[in-house]
Structure formats: structure tokens, C-alpha cells
Design a protein around this motif. Structure first.
Motif, mmCIF file in Angstrom:
data_model
loop_
_atom_site.group_PDB
_atom_site.id
_atom_site.type_symbol
_atom_site.label_atom_id
_atom_site.label_comp_id
_atom_site.label_asym_id
_atom_site.label_seq_id
_atom_site.Cartn_x
_atom_site.Cartn_y
_atom_site.Cartn_z
ATOM 1 N N ALA A 76 -5.990 -27.099 28.311
ATOM 2 C CA ALA A 76 -6.229 -26.298 27.106
ATOM 3 C C ALA A 76 -4.909 -25.981 26.416
ATOM 4 O O ALA A 76 -4.789 -26.081 25.194
ATOM 5 C CB ALA A 76 -6.966 -25.018 27.472
ATOM 6 N N PHE A 81 -9.541 -29.229 23.645
ATOM 7 C CA PHE A 81 -10.591 -28.212 23.546
ATOM 8 C C PHE A 81 -11.951 -28.880 23.688
ATOM 9 O O PHE A 81 -12.233 -29.868 23.029
ATOM 10 C CB PHE A 81 -10.523 -27.504 22.190
ATOM 11 C CG PHE A 81 -11.606 -26.479 22.005
ATOM 12 C CD1 PHE A 81 -11.409 -25.167 22.415
ATOM 13 C CD2 PHE A 81 -12.833 -26.822 21.435
ATOM 14 C CE1 PHE A 81 -12.418 -24.221 22.266
ATOM 15 C CE2 PHE A 81 -13.841 -25.881 21.279
ATOM 16 C CZ PHE A 81 -13.634 -24.578 21.695
ATOM 17 N N LEU A 82 -12.783 -28.304 24.544
ATOM 18 C CA LEU A 82 -14.149 -28.811 24.698
ATOM 19 C C LEU A 82 -15.137 -27.819 24.093
ATOM 20 O O LEU A 82 -15.195 -26.661 24.525
ATOM 21 C CB LEU A 82 -14.473 -29.021 26.185
ATOM 22 C CG LEU A 82 -15.954 -29.296 26.523
ATOM 23 C CD1 LEU A 82 -16.444 -30.587 25.880
ATOM 24 C CD2 LEU A 82 -16.170 -29.358 28.044
ATOM 25 N N ALA A 83 -15.892 -28.272 23.100
ATOM 26 C CA ALA A 83 -17.025 -27.475 22.618
ATOM 27 C C ALA A 83 -18.224 -27.892 23.466
ATOM 28 O O ALA A 83 -18.651 -29.041 23.428
ATOM 29 C CB ALA A 83 -17.278 -27.733 21.140
ATOM 30 N N SER B 378 -11.295 -23.478 30.601
ATOM 31 C CA SER B 378 -11.227 -24.510 29.563
ATOM 32 C C SER B 378 -10.709 -23.921 28.249
ATOM 33 O O SER B 378 -10.318 -24.645 27.349
ATOM 34 C CB SER B 378 -12.602 -25.140 29.338
ATOM 35 O OG SER B 378 -13.416 -24.258 28.585
ATOM 36 N N ARG B 379 -10.715 -22.576 28.159
ATOM 37 C CA ARG B 379 -10.159 -21.905 26.980
ATOM 38 C C ARG B 379 -8.708 -21.500 27.213
ATOM 39 O O ARG B 379 -8.141 -20.720 26.450
ATOM 40 C CB ARG B 379 -10.985 -20.667 26.642
ATOM 41 C CG ARG B 379 -12.147 -20.893 25.680
ATOM 42 C CD ARG B 379 -12.902 -22.121 25.984
ATOM 43 N NE ARG B 379 -14.025 -22.371 25.091
ATOM 44 C CZ ARG B 379 -14.542 -23.588 24.918
ATOM 45 N NH1 ARG B 379 -14.024 -24.639 25.536
ATOM 46 N NH2 ARG B 379 -15.571 -23.763 24.143
#
Ligand SMILES: Nc1ncnc2c1ncn2[C@@H]1O[C@H](COP(=O)(O)OP(=O)(O)O)[C@@H](O)[C@H]1O
Ligand SMILES: [Mg+2]
Lengths: 252, 431
Positions: A76, A81-83, B378-379
């Protein structure tokens, strides 16, 4: 920028990705389309570092760095970035707090200064407005009680704030009505530029009318079986996946 | 009658009884209740797991030790003050079970008396039924006595029990009595902390008169080598509120036992708690709520966060008397196990003699959700911080029950501190 070579991965000993080759140069938007169960989400999870997805072969580098060896938070910070296809609910965690913690985490890791509450709120409010979300969503718990569309918008809100170099959008269009789809697409398009790339995963061609990709790839049964320009998406829309998958099988 | 086999007194009890024999004439107040307590202890000893109320918590480790009399050392208290939470306001400080006016600041408009000065025992406790209270009754030297006058809002007050086991393994048995007159209000923060190996055995008797409101926060941060046995008896009259939140972080072995009685219509009792433990710590939260009047609500949200080989106990008993129609009882007990070796034992007990009551109770046990963890990471949120966020989220509904902002800040800060020093490292995920 993102270079995937011969990537294979399994879940619980079951091979899902069977050798993916894919390069996304800086500034480009690529679409990955494919039937359910093809491995699209698996690819996005492997790239973002979710536990339980075991890479059994191949490489994935991001600006030359081996991302497969990195922790999710390091990826990250590096700008991935994963939505999520299914955004996760966090009861007891306020959305604004969550966003600020995330933003300051990546800023810290990138050597940028942290934002104080006032600076953060200013940015967040502006981003919320652009996505036609109600400010109320900042006060609620992360994704708790959000409608499907609100959850997807919340993903794009996070993307906008975190300013990634590569966004993996996993079926961000699913569950959105046409207005919401337009708003989400505008959110993504606003990020487009020389320093932003995206991998847009979708089942339907519809989203690609709004986020026009530079390239389209068809993923079926863990492999990319065809690549082409935006017209490939139209072809899929007209003929369905069966035809293309059949052709690929014959060619093999 | 069946012959009762009398056990030889344990090491600890031998010492306590010998001390009582030596001190008896010098201890404040009426000797009769102390003599009765001594006789009971001589006869029955300290509680053992054979007794239902002590099934999950074994005092063997306490019983095996020899506790000493604290030495009156006026220097001792000063460095212990650093253990107190940073919070403004009046404070009553006890060191090794003795009131220390030199370290205390009295609250405005409240008369503070000491048990050492009055020597009068309250009548709410049941030393004949509870030998931990009996031990306190036998040996207590001091405590605070506060009467908040009717209609008076006494604001915030900290009551701190500091113990130093640095040079000697001491035991202290403070005995407090807090009464609120009609319509009176008080926010009490009770803190236990110390250094080294010791036993802290406070007893508090609380009387909340009609329409009065006591907010009682408890912060148990006793030393990691200490034993904490705290007992509270609280009686609430009509329209009165006893609102208690108990946070246990410290002690090698700790038990908080609260007996709360709803004695008049529309009285309310909240016994909320969080037990946050690691290593080999054992923490027991045992409560008994008696609904003795109609139309009373009682609320309990009890959360345990356990790492390492820690074990937590929650025993929650609710008794609804025949007269207590329209009782509204709610009890929720939830545990978050951060390691495979952590353990929670819980025992809800409902005893209902009225026919028109609403009593609900529930219990859950779980681990951190890997999907939530991954979402946070993941953020960009580092793994240990992500875990802390989820632990904090788990505690939310217990902490939200603390309406007083100053108190809530103290508890939040204590949990953050725990995470930074203990929780974080205890739970690096298996690679
Ligand atoms: N957690 C899991 N455990 C076992 N199999 C899984 C898991 N997640 C996905 N799969 C399997 O992996 C394959 C690919 O799934 P996925 O990547 O979600 O496909 P897509 O996103 O293209 O619909 C499917 O066959 C699915 O059943
Ligand atoms: Mg999918």
C-alpha cells in the motif's frame, strides 16, 4: 511499471492462477474481463498480499521491486490500492478515523508529513463531495449498514485519498445503478494521469464505456487467453465468453 | 451432623491470623465483627475451588505465600504516584492500605472521614458468607468514608489504592464506605496500582439513596506480580443509579466481585467491564445483581481480550425476587481470544421468581477476523496497529457505556498503553 511474468498461485492446494503474463505501463488503464471463477479476484489478492494465496511460481514487480515479498501494508505504501469486490465491514471503527489512520500510515511510510485532524477533514470532505456521498458516511462505522453502492463509493473515496500509483478495481461496478456507476467512473477518471495506472476487473463491458481502457485482457481458467484494445470488450459483449474461450482452446 | 474435616490453615492464613492476634487491640472500632471474621477464617480457611463461587479461580497461589505487615514509611508513597492515571481533580490516596492525607487533595464541599478515625463497619457486606470480605474485616486498618449530602453534585473524585511490595510482600485491606444522599451525584474513579508482589484486598460499601447517581469507574492496574481481590457491595434505592465500569489490566491473579441490589422502583444498575490480559494472568469478574423491586433495569456488557495463556472468568448471576415484576435485565459477555492458549470461562446464572420479567443474556467467543485485518493492512495500516484497531473496536460497546468523558479517556489511554507495552508483542502472528 507493473510486470507480471508466469505467475501461478494456489488456494488450499488448488491451482487458481496458471501462468499470468501481464504488463501495465505507467499511466495506462487495463481491463481484465472474464467469467465467474476465472481467477480475477485471486489475481488482485495475490498482488495486494492477502494471506492464504500461495504463489507457486513466476514474478510480479512494481517499479522493479519484487512486490510478492512485501507485506500488504508495504505494498500500500509503495502505491498499490485494491478496491475490494466485497468491501469489509468494520463495526466499532469510524470511517473518518479509519481513513485518517490509513492516509497517515501511507504518508508516514512515504516520508510525507502526517495530516492533523483539520487538514484531514478538509481533504476528506472535498473528496466526499466529489463522489456525491453524504458527509454522514464519514461518521458511520466503516461499511457497516452501507448499501452495496455506498460501499463501492467508499472504496473509491479511499482510493482518492490514498492517491495510489496502481489501483486494482475488483468489480467496482457490480451492484451500482447507472448514476452511481457514472460517479464512480468519474472518480477513477479524475485520478488518471501519467502517474496513475489501473487494473479494472469487470464482468461486464458497461463500466468500460465510462472508464475507457488502453488495453483489454480476457482471463479464463487462470490464464490470459486474449489481449486487445477497447474493441475486444465490445466483441465480448456481443459474442459472450464462450466463443473466445472456445477459440483459445482450439488454438492451444 | 457430619463431621467437617478441618484443614490446616494455609501459609498465608497462618500469617493473617497471627497478625490479627497481635494487632487486635490496636485495630480501630468494634472488635466483635473482626472476631467473628477471624473465627470463620480459622474454621473454613480461604475459599477453594470446591466452592461453587470459586470454581474457576483458585487462590492456591495466594494461600501459599507469607504476607508481611506493611511498614509505615512516609517516603514509600511518593514514587508510587507516578502509577496514577493523568487526570485532573481531587484525589484520595492510600498507600499500603493507609490513608495518606499528605498525598491527597480533598474534594470541595465534601467531608472525608477515615475508617481509622471512626472504626464503624457498614452493614451491607456479608463477611459470614464471603471469606475474602472476612479477611478484610479482620485486618482492615483504614479506608475512606464519604457521605455526599442530599442534592449535592460532588463532581469527580479519584480514590487510589497504591501498594508497594518492593521490599516486603505486603497485604493491604482498605475498607471504604460511600453514601450518596437523595438526589446526590458523584463520579468516582477507583484506581489500584503498585509495585512488586503484594495482595490488594479492598472492600467498598456503597449506598445510593433515592434519585442519586453514582458513576463508579474502576481501573485495576496492579503490578504483574500482585494479587487483587476487590469486593463491592452496592445498594440502590428507588430512581437511583449505580453505574459501574471496571477495567482490569493488572495483577497476576485478580478478582472483582460486585454485589448490587436494586432496592426501589426504577433503580438502575450497570455492571460493565473489560478484562484485558496476557501472559499467565488470571482475571475473574463475578457479579450478583439482585432485583428486589419492580420496574428496574440492569445492564451488563462484559468484554475480555486475552493473549498468551491468559484466562478470564465471568460469572454473572441475576436474581429476580417475586416482587420484582417488570424487571428488565440484559447481560452480554464477549471474549476475543488473540492466542490459541487463551481461555475464557463464563457462567451466567438467572434465578427468576417473578413471572413478568424480561431477562436476556448472550455470550460469544471469537478471534480477530483475518479479512478485517487484511482490509486494514491493504490500506497501509501496519499489522500491529491494525490489530489494535480491531481490539479497540471489539471493546467499543463496553466503552461507550462509560458516559463520563474524563473517565472514558482514562480507560482508553490505559488500553492504548497496555497495547504498546504488552499486547502488541504478545501477538505477532504466526508466520
Ligand atoms: N478462499 C477460497 N478457497 C478455495 N477456493 C477459492 C477461494 N477463493 C476462490 N476460490 C476459487 O478460486 C477460483 C477463482 O476465484 P476468483 O478469483 O474469486 O474468481 P473471479 O474473481 O474471477 O470470479 C474459483 O474456482 C473459486 O471457487
Ligand atoms: Mg471476483
Amino acid at each position: 511499471m507493473l510486470e507480471i511474468k508466469g505467475l501461478t498461485a494456489e488456494i488450499d492446494g488448488k491451482q487458481i492462477l496458471k501462468g499470468i503474463d501481464l504488463t501495465i505501463p505507467q499511466g495506462e488503464v487495463h481491463a481484465v474481463m472474464g467469467p465467474n471463477g476465472a481467477g480475477k479476484s485471486t489475481l488482485s489478492y495475490v498482488l495486494s498480499g492477502r494471506e492464504g494465496y500461495e504463489v507457486t511460481g513466476g514474478t510480479a514487480t512494481f517499479f522493479g521491486q519484487d512486490i510478492l515479498a512485501m507485506e500488504p501494508e508495504e505494498r500500500a505504501a509503495a502505491g498499490i490500492f485494491l478496491a475490494f469486490q466485497y468491501p469489509v465491514e468494520l463495526p466499532g471503527v469510524g470511517n473518518a478515523n479509519f481513513l485518517r489512520t490509513a492516509l497517515n500510515s501511507v504518508r508516514r511510510a512515504r516520508g510525507e508529513g502526517e495530516l492533523d485532524a483539520v487538514q484531514f477533514l478538509k481533504q476528506a470532505r472535498a473528496a466526499v463531495k466529489k463522489l456525491a456521498m453524504s458527509e454522514d458516511m464519514l461518521k458511520r462505522n466503516v461499511n457497516v449498514g452501507f448499501s452495496g453502492g455506498e460501499k463501492k463509493r467508499n472504496e473509491i473515496l479511499q482510493m482518492t485519498m490514498l492517491q495510489p500509483k496502481l489501483a486494482l478495481l475488483d468489480e467496482t461496478d457490480s451492484g451500482l445503478d447507472i448514476d452511481a456507476l457514472r460517479i464512480v467512473a468519474e472518480g477513477v477518471n479524475a485520478s488518471r494521469g501519467p502517474n496513475f495506472s489501473a487494473l479494472v476487473i469487470t464482468h461486464y463491458q458497461r463500466l468500460l464505456d465510462y472508464i475507457v481502457p488502453d488495453h483489454v485482457h480476457v482471463l479464463a481458467d487462470g490464464r490470459i487467453i486474449r489481449s486487445g484494445g477497447p474493441e475486444l470488450a465490445k466483441e465480448l459483449e456481443a459474442d459472450g465468453y464462450a466463443g473466445i474461450i472456445g477459440e483459445a482452446a482450439e488454438a492451444a | 451432623m457430619q463431621a467437617v474435616k478441618q484443614q490446616a490453615p494455609s501459609e498465608a492464613l497462618k500469617g493473617f491470623l497471627a497478625r490479627y492476634d497481635g494487632l487486635r487491640v490496636r485495630l480501630p472500632g468494634n472488635a466483635a465483627p473482626r472476631d467473628a471474621a477471624a473465627a470463620l477464617l480459622r474454621d473454613k480457611g480461604l475459599p477453594t475451588p470446591k466452592e461453587e463461587a470459586w470454581h474457576y479461580t483458585n487462590l492456591r497461589s495466594v494461600a501459599a505465600l507469607d504476607f508481611q505487615e506493611p511498614i509505615a514509611d512516609t517516603q514509600a508513597g511518593v514514587d508510587l504516584l507516578a502509577l496514577l492515571p493523568k487526570v485532573e481533580g481531587p484525589r484520595l490516596i492510600f498507600v499500603d492500605g493507609r490513608y495518606r492525607p499528605d498525598l491527597s487533595t480533598s474534594p470541595d464541599g465534601l467531608e472525608v472521614k477515615s475508617f481509622a478515625g471512626t472504626g464503624v463497619f457498614g452493614d451491607l457486606t456479608k463477611p459470614e458468607r464471603d471469606r475474602v470480605v472476612a479477611l478484610n474485616t479482620m485486618l482492615t486498618e483504614d479506608g475512606i468514608i464519604i457521605d455526599v449530602p442530599a442534592g449535592f453534585d460532588a463532581g469527580f473524585l479519584m480514590l487510589a489504592q497504591l501498594t508497594s511490595g518492593r521490599h516486603r510482600r505486603v497485604a493491604s485491606h482498605p475498607r471504604h464506605r460511600i453514601s450518596l444522599g437523595e438526589g446526590a451525584r458523584l463520579v468516582l474513579l477507583e484506581v489500584s496500582a503498585g509495585i512488586g508482589e503484594y495482595l490488594n484486598n479492598p472492600v467498598i460499601e456503597i449506598a445510593v439513596a433515592e434519585g442519586a447517581h453514582l458513576t463508579h469507574g474502576r481501573l485495576q492496574q496492579d503490578s504483574e506480580d500482585a494479587f487483587h481481590l476487590g469486593t463491592i457491595y452496592a445498594d440502590t434505592a428507588a430512581n437511583g443509579v449505580y453505574d459501574c465500569f471496571s477495567l482490569a489490566l493488572g495483577a497476576k491473579l485478580g478478582r472483582t466481585e460486585i454485589h448490587a441490589r436494586l432496592g426501589g422502583e426504577q433503580a438502575a444498575v450497570h455492571l460493565n467491564a473489560a478484562q484485558i490480559m496476557g501472559g499467565n494472568q488470571v482475571s475473574d469478574f463475578t457479579t450478583a445483581i439482585s432485583h428486589d423491586a419492580p420496574n428496574c433495569p440492569s445492564r451488563q456488557t462484559v468484554k475480555s481480550v486475552l493473549t498468551g495463556k491468559a484466562r478470564a472468568v465471568f460469572q454473572g448471576r441475576i436474581e429476580v425476587a417475586r416482587i420484582a415484576q417488570k424487571t428488565d435485565g440484559y447481560q452480554m459477555n464477549q471474549a476475543l481470544l488473540l492466542s490459541p492458549d487463551a481461555e475464557i470461562n463464563s457462567k451466567p446464572e438467572l434465578e427468576i421468581y417473578a413471572d413478568d420479567v424480561k431477562c436476556s443474556h448472550g455470550a460469544t467467543v471469537g478471534a480477530l477476523d483475518p479479512e478485517q485485518l487484511f482490509y486494514l493492512r491493504s490500506r497501509g495500516v501496519p499489522a500491529d496497529q491494525a490489530r489494535m484497531i480491531l481490539v479497540r473496536a471489539f471493546l467499543t460497546d463496553a466503552f461507550e457505556a462509560v458516559a463520563h468523558e474524563g473517565l472514558r479517556d482514562v480507560f482508553e489511554h490505559a488500553v492504548e498503553q497496555w497495547w504498546a507495552t504488552t499486547g502488541k508483542d504478545a501477538e505477532a502472528p504466526a508466520a
